[in-house]
Write a protein that holds these residues in place. Structure first.
Motif, PDB file in Angstrom:
ATOM      1  N   THR A 146       0.991  -9.616  -1.112  1.00  8.32           N
ATOM      2  CA  THR A 146       1.261 -10.814  -1.924  1.00  8.32           C
ATOM      3  C   THR A 146       2.316 -10.528  -2.988  1.00  8.32           C
ATOM      4  OG1 THR A 146      -1.066 -11.318  -1.635  1.00  8.32           O
ATOM      5  CG2 THR A 146       0.126 -12.687  -3.194  1.00  8.32           C
ATOM      6  N   SER A 147       2.217  -9.371  -3.634  1.00  2.00           N
ATOM      7  CA  SER A 147       3.166  -9.046  -4.707  1.00  2.00           C
ATOM      8  C   SER A 147       4.588  -8.931  -4.166  1.00  2.00           C
ATOM      9  CB  SER A 147       2.777  -7.723  -5.373  1.00  2.00           C
ATOM     10  OG  SER A 147       1.503  -7.832  -5.934  1.00  2.00           O
ATOM     11  N   ARG A 188     -10.217  -4.110  -9.642  1.00  3.31           N
ATOM     12  CA  ARG A 188     -10.269  -2.888  -8.836  1.00  3.31           C
ATOM     13  C   ARG A 188     -10.197  -1.642  -9.716  1.00  3.31           C
ATOM     14  NH1 ARG A 188      -8.023  -2.835  -3.654  1.00  3.31           N
ATOM     15  NH2 ARG A 188      -7.569  -0.644  -3.935  1.00  3.31           N
ATOM     16  N   ASN A 199      -3.871   3.520  -8.207  1.00  3.69           N
ATOM     17  CA  ASN A 199      -2.417   3.444  -8.098  1.00  3.69           C
ATOM     18  C   ASN A 199      -1.952   2.142  -7.438  1.00  3.69           C
ATOM     19  OD1 ASN A 199       0.208   4.503  -8.376  1.00  3.69           O
ATOM     20  ND2 ASN A 199       0.193   5.187  -6.260  1.00  3.69           N
ATOM     21  N   THR A 200      -2.645   1.743  -6.385  1.00  6.03           N
ATOM     22  CA  THR A 200      -2.210   0.544  -5.668  1.00  6.03           C
ATOM     23  C   THR A 200      -2.309  -0.707  -6.547  1.00  6.03           C
ATOM     24  OG1 THR A 200      -2.727   1.550  -3.570  1.00  6.03           O
ATOM     25  CG2 THR A 200      -2.607  -0.848  -3.596  1.00  6.03           C
ATOM     26  N   PRO A 201      -3.467  -0.977  -7.180  1.00  2.55           N
ATOM     27  CA  PRO A 201      -3.493  -2.152  -8.053  1.00  2.55           C
ATOM     28  C   PRO A 201      -2.517  -2.052  -9.213  1.00  2.55           C
ATOM     29  CG  PRO A 201      -5.608  -0.993  -8.112  1.00  2.55           C
ATOM     30  CD  PRO A 201      -4.800  -0.364  -7.044  1.00  2.55           C
ATOM     31  N   GLU A 232      -3.768  -3.590   1.916  1.00  2.68           N
ATOM     32  CA  GLU A 232      -4.118  -4.156   0.613  1.00  2.68           C
ATOM     33  C   GLU A 232      -3.396  -5.491   0.453  1.00  2.68           C
ATOM     34  OE1 GLU A 232      -6.133  -2.901  -1.573  1.00  2.68           O
ATOM     35  OE2 GLU A 232      -6.114  -0.720  -1.431  1.00  2.68           O
ATOM     36  N   THR A 277      -7.487  -9.536  -9.468  1.00  5.51           N
ATOM     37  CA  THR A 277      -8.144  -8.652  -8.488  1.00  5.51           C
ATOM     38  C   THR A 277      -7.786  -7.203  -8.777  1.00  5.51           C
ATOM     39  OG1 THR A 277      -7.643 -10.393  -6.915  1.00  5.51           O
ATOM     40  CG2 THR A 277      -8.566  -8.390  -6.011  1.00  5.51           C
ATOM     41  N   ALA A 278      -6.498  -6.976  -9.099  1.00  2.55           N
ATOM     42  CA  ALA A 278      -6.043  -5.601  -9.342  1.00  2.55           C
ATOM     43  C   ALA A 278      -6.761  -4.995 -10.552  1.00  2.55           C
ATOM     44  CB  ALA A 278      -4.534  -5.594  -9.560  1.00  2.55           C
ATOM     45  N   ALA A 311       0.368  -0.529  -9.166  1.00  4.18           N
ATOM     46  CA  ALA A 311       1.696  -0.814  -8.621  1.00  4.18           C
ATOM     47  C   ALA A 311       1.896  -2.323  -8.508  1.00  4.18           C
ATOM     48  CB  ALA A 311       1.838  -0.160  -7.245  1.00  4.18           C
ATOM     49  N   ALA A 312       0.845  -3.027  -8.053  1.00 11.89           N
ATOM     50  CA  ALA A 312       0.938  -4.478  -7.904  1.00 11.89           C
ATOM     51  C   ALA A 312       1.145  -5.137  -9.270  1.00 11.89           C
ATOM     52  CB  ALA A 312      -0.317  -5.009  -7.227  1.00 11.89           C
ATOM     53  N   VAL A 341      -3.561 -12.152  -8.036  1.00 13.74           N
ATOM     54  CA  VAL A 341      -3.470 -10.748  -7.599  1.00 13.74           C
ATOM     55  C   VAL A 341      -3.770  -9.818  -8.776  1.00 13.74           C
ATOM     56  CG1 VAL A 341      -1.870  -8.942  -6.850  1.00 13.74           C
ATOM     57  CG2 VAL A 341      -1.861 -11.142  -5.701  1.00 13.74           C
ATOM     58  N   LEU A 393       0.418 -14.680  -8.161  1.00 19.30           N
ATOM     59  CA  LEU A 393       0.487 -13.353  -8.773  1.00 19.30           C
ATOM     60  C   LEU A 393      -0.573 -13.149  -9.851  1.00 19.30           C
ATOM     61  CD1 LEU A 393       4.306 -12.618  -8.948  1.00 19.30           C
ATOM     62  CD2 LEU A 393       2.633 -11.979  -7.234  1.00 19.30           C
ATOM     63  N   LYS A 411       4.543   4.418  -4.179  1.00 21.77           N
ATOM     64  CA  LYS A 411       3.906   3.449  -5.060  1.00 21.77           C
ATOM     65  C   LYS A 411       3.589   4.140  -6.378  1.00 21.77           C
ATOM     66  CE  LYS A 411       1.382   0.989  -1.431  1.00 21.77           C
ATOM     67  NZ  LYS A 411       0.039   0.812  -0.869  1.00 21.77           N
ATOM     68  N   PRO A 412       3.698   3.565  -7.546  1.00 21.59           N
ATOM     69  CA  PRO A 412       4.237   2.229  -7.753  1.00 21.59           C
ATOM     70  C   PRO A 412       5.742   2.174  -7.460  1.00 21.59           C
ATOM     71  CG  PRO A 412       3.690   3.294  -9.856  1.00 21.59           C
ATOM     72  CD  PRO A 412       3.276   4.219  -8.787  1.00 21.59           C
ATOM     73  N   TRP A 413       6.133   1.112  -6.775  1.00 17.75           N
ATOM     74  CA  TRP A 413       7.534   0.966  -6.406  1.00 17.75           C
ATOM     75  C   TRP A 413       8.274   0.221  -7.511  1.00 17.75           C
ATOM     76  CZ3 TRP A 413       3.494  -1.903  -4.596  1.00 17.75           C
ATOM     77  CH2 TRP A 413       3.542  -3.285  -4.844  1.00 17.75           C
ATOM     78  N   MET A 443      -3.174  -7.330  -2.013  1.00 15.26           N
ATOM     79  CA  MET A 443      -2.435  -7.476  -3.277  1.00 15.26           C
ATOM     80  C   MET A 443      -0.998  -6.955  -3.172  1.00 15.26           C
ATOM     81  SD  MET A 443      -4.240  -4.712  -5.796  1.00 15.26           S
ATOM     82  CE  MET A 443      -5.929  -5.069  -5.440  1.00 15.26           C
ATOM     83  N   VAL A 444      -0.803  -5.928  -2.383  1.00 14.15           N
ATOM     84  CA  VAL A 444       0.551  -5.375  -2.226  1.00 14.15           C
ATOM     85  C   VAL A 444       1.415  -6.366  -1.442  1.00 14.15           C
ATOM     86  CG1 VAL A 444       1.893  -3.499  -1.210  1.00 14.15           C
ATOM     87  CG2 VAL A 444      -0.245  -2.992  -2.389  1.00 14.15           C
TER      88      VAL A 444
END
Lengths: 159, 284
Positions: free
Chosen positions: A20-21, B107, B49-51, A15, B103-104, B53-54, B100, B97, A109-111, A17-18
């Motif tokens: 980049t973040s 999603r 969860n992934t977006p 991913e 996009t998140a 988390a970002a 990001v 950011l 995650k989320p971290w 986005m992860v």
């Protein structure tokens, strides 16, 4: 100048986005050299030629999962600290990873950025200590063999 | 009329039993619908969860970045070259950011239509809906579940809105997509296509999986028949698909497969629902 001095952190997550973040976070908060990848195979190739202190890998990725990737990291960069970052609260695979890969840390995650930073900093410290230890051991080996050499010569001189 | 009342009893019983059976079937279909959604929950959780988390991480980073910018601007000595460079670096990260985060958020939003469709109670009225939208939302849900090993491709032709029961069509394509992905051992591909042919839309789901064995082919639409392990397949998926496509929409469902070389399911649906479409559907 800076290339060798800055600790190198590798992040691989399919991913974008992860990646980049985390990269943005580390760039703003630290002076680490951050290498981000979305393709685990590309990241594995990078490890073959560049020294890293910490490898952070996502668990679920196409082609190669995080455990397989960190297995590769263990082979190519045994001193680097291995961190698994996952969205799945999959305790079974975490236990497997910890046992098989001597995983340094397992993060979900989320971290939390502060926790992630602490893990990475500790990982860097550990990697540097292990490297120093390895250097010391090889120095000792050299010293030991030269001592043996001296001993042999002494024995020869007296016999 | 003694004989009439005598014969009415079994007829009443039959009618009552039929009604009970219909209710039971409806309940079963409803339970199946919720179960299929439940099965996707892991994937959906991951998809969100992934977006999430970002976004959470980025929010904290942006706050820190803004604080640093504020501090730099408030330097009593004024903004020098070094501060300007540092600020430019921070701004660059902040920009990346926000991209990001966009996009998140997209999603997370993309999961919502599919979830809404599954959570809604089955509708009784026909509605106009875009089949491509139904396919896209369903793909989002299924893709997240199998993303580690299956590539999903969509080639969707422009099709007009069609009269249908949209939620039941979500169910059809969810079943077909999950079947396709489960038929693949290891890595593989699922291709979804729509084509417009006259007054009909054909949606196909093709996989590169193990295919359907010749001896299983006549049985796959039979309720209760499954080749999946216990706990994975209920044997209801394809029979529900056929019931929705053929009985509810007057459409057609067909498949072709070669053992070891994948399977393709095609669903034909009429754009307009009329009595005629339903009765002539079998001849197409």
């Amino acid at each position: 100048m800076e290339g060798n001095a800055r600790p190198a952190v590798l992040i691989v997550d399919d991913e974008e986005m992860v990646v980049t973040s985390i990269r943005a976070f580390l760039k703003l908060e630290t002076d680490f050299a951050v290498h981000g990848f979305t393709d685990p195979e590309e990241a594995a190739r990078f490890m073959e030629s560049s020294v890293i202190e910490v490898a952070v890998a996502d668990y679920v990725m196409p082609k190669m999962n995080g455990i397989q990737f960190l297995g590769r990291a263990k082979q190519t960069q045994p001193e680097a600290a291995r961190v698994l970052l996952t969205g799945y609260a999959d305790k079974q695979s975490a236990i497997q990873a910890i046992n098989e890969l001597a995983l340094f840390q397992y993060l979900e995650k989320p971290w939390d950025n502060a926790a992630l930073l602490l893990v990475i900093q500790n990982g860097i410290e550990r990697a540097q200590l292990v490297r120093t230890l390895r250097d010391k051991i090889s120095e000792l080996d050299v010293a030991h063999s030269s001592l043996k050499d001296v001993q042999t010569r002494l024995l020869r001189a007296f016999m | 009329m003694p004989e009439g009342s005598e014969s009415a009893c079994p007829m009443d019983d039959l009618g009552r039993l039929r009604a009970e059976l219909a209710t039971a079937n409806q309940r079963l279909a409803e339970a199946y619908r919720m179960a299929s959604l439940g099965r996707l929950v892991t994937g959906i959780v991951h998809e969100m969860n992934t977006p999430l988390a970002a976004i959470l991480s980025n929010n904290a980073v942006m706050q820190r970045g803004l604080e640093t910018l504020q501090r730099l601007l408030a330097e009593p000595a004024g903004v020098g070259e070094a501060e300007r460079l540092r600020a430019a670096g921070i701004l660059e990260q902040l920009h990346s950011l926000t991209a990001v985060d966009k996009t998140a958020c997209e999603r997370i939003s993309s999961v919502i239509p599919g979830l809404k469709a599954f959570a809604r109670v089955e509708e009784a009225e026909l509605r106009k809906a875009d089949l491509n939208c139904i396919l896209k939302s369903t793909l989002t849900l299924v893709r997240s579940e199998f993303r580690a090993r299956v590539i999903f491709e969509a080639e969707l032709a422009a099709v007009p809105e069609m009269e249908c029961y949209p939620q039941s069509l979500y169910q059809v394509f969810l079943n077909l997509l999950v079947n396709a992905a489960q038929a693949i051992e290891g890595q593989g591909k699922v291709a979804v296509r729509t084509v417009l042919e006259g007054d009909w839309v054909c949606a196909s789901v093709a996989d590169t999986g193990r295919g359907i064995r010749p001896e299983d082919r006549p049985k796959i639409f039979t309720p209760g028949f499954t080749t999946k392990p216990v706990g994975v397949g209920s044997g209801l998926g394809l029979s529900i698909c056929r019931q929705i496509v053929v009985d509810r929409h007057g459409g057609r469902i067909e498949f072709e497969s070669e053992a070891g070389a994948g399977a393709t399911f095609r669903v034909w649906l009429p754009i307009r629902q009329t009595g005629e479409t339903r009765s002539t559907s079998q001849e197409l």
